[in-house]
Design a protein around this motif. Structure first.
Motif, short mmCIF file in Angstrom:
data_model
loop_
_atom_site.label_atom_id
_atom_site.label_comp_id
_atom_site.label_asym_id
_atom_site.label_seq_id
_atom_site.Cartn_x
_atom_site.Cartn_y
_atom_site.Cartn_z
N PRO A 73 -25.12 22.36 62.80
CA PRO A 73 -25.34 20.93 62.53
C PRO A 73 -24.85 20.56 61.13
CG PRO A 73 -27.42 22.12 62.70
CD PRO A 73 -26.34 23.08 63.04
N ALA A 74 -24.17 19.41 61.04
CA ALA A 74 -23.56 18.97 59.79
C ALA A 74 -24.58 18.78 58.67
CB ALA A 74 -22.77 17.68 60.02
N GLN A 75 -25.75 18.20 58.96
CA GLN A 75 -26.75 17.96 57.93
C GLN A 75 -27.65 19.17 57.70
OE1 GLN A 75 -26.46 15.97 60.68
NE2 GLN A 75 -25.28 14.31 59.77
N GLY A 76 -27.43 20.25 58.41
CA GLY A 76 -28.25 21.44 58.25
C GLY A 76 -29.58 21.38 58.98
N VAL A 77 -29.77 20.38 59.87
CA VAL A 77 -31.03 20.24 60.60
C VAL A 77 -30.78 20.56 62.07
CG1 VAL A 77 -32.90 18.70 61.29
CG2 VAL A 77 -31.87 18.47 59.02
N LEU A 78 -31.42 21.62 62.55
CA LEU A 78 -31.33 22.02 63.95
C LEU A 78 -32.43 21.28 64.69
CD1 LEU A 78 -30.04 23.82 66.08
CD2 LEU A 78 -31.64 25.60 65.42
N TYR A 110 -27.46 30.17 62.44
CA TYR A 110 -26.49 29.81 61.41
C TYR A 110 -27.18 29.78 60.05
CZ TYR A 110 -23.80 28.20 65.44
OH TYR A 110 -23.14 28.13 66.62
N PRO A 111 -26.72 30.54 59.09
CA PRO A 111 -27.34 30.53 57.76
C PRO A 111 -27.32 29.15 57.09
CG PRO A 111 -25.88 32.40 57.98
CD PRO A 111 -25.67 31.54 59.19
N SER A 112 -26.46 28.25 57.57
CA SER A 112 -26.38 26.90 56.99
C SER A 112 -27.53 26.00 57.43
CB SER A 112 -25.05 26.24 57.35
OG SER A 112 -24.96 26.10 58.75
N ILE A 113 -28.36 26.47 58.37
CA ILE A 113 -29.50 25.67 58.83
C ILE A 113 -30.54 25.61 57.71
CG2 ILE A 113 -31.42 25.53 60.46
CD1 ILE A 113 -29.55 26.79 62.53
N GLN A 114 -30.88 24.38 57.31
CA GLN A 114 -31.85 24.17 56.23
C GLN A 114 -33.21 23.74 56.75
OE1 GLN A 114 -30.00 21.33 53.67
NE2 GLN A 114 -28.22 22.63 53.29
#
Length: 142
Positions: A73-78, A110-114
């Motif tokens: 996800p672009a904003q890091g929110v799954l 994905y490690p980019s998930i915030q």
């Protein structure tokens, strides 16, 4: 016993036990709690768990359904929808708030998930994700 009798008996038993008809899943009423864990496998897996309430008994097949994406996800929110199948109309069920829970194990973490967002009909829960290198031994966040 003729050949028609077993069919009639089966139909009567189905009506007597009030087997649910096929229903479309719906968002549950509300989410009360949600958390996650990240497994230390290669690649890491994300396990998401949520608990909430539905308006009556008889709900089944609870699921956390992720929004489909081809990439992180672009904003890091799954994001997930917390859904379940409601009881069929005419079925006798307990009226009142009834607890329900679901989980989902994602093999592509994905490690980019915030953050993780879980949606219900009346509310949502947003959980901040702590990267696995910082997380405690269970990797859980609330």
């Amino acid at each position: 016993m003729t050949r028609k009798q077993p069919l009639i008996l089966s139909a009567m038993l189905a009506l007597f036990f009030n087997f649910p008809s096929v229903q479309a899943a719906e968002l549950i009423d509300r989410i009360d709690d949600a958390y996650y864990s990240i497994t230390q496998t290669n690649p890491p897996q994300l396990h998401v768990v949520a608990r909430g309430y539905v308006s009556s008994g008889g709900w089944g097949f609870p699921k956390l359904v992720p929004y489909l994406r081809q990439q992180p996800p672009a904003q890091g929110v799954l994001e997930f929808d917390f859904i379940a199948t409601p009881p069929s109309s005419g079925r006798m069920v307990i009226k009142g708030n009834t607890p329900i829970g679901a989980n989902n194990l994602l093999h592509d973490y994905y490690p980019s998930i915030q953050a993780i967002k879980i949606n219900s009909r009346t509310n949502s829960r947003l959980i901040k994700v702590i990267p696995p290198t910082i997380a405690d031994s269970y990797g859980s966040g609330r």
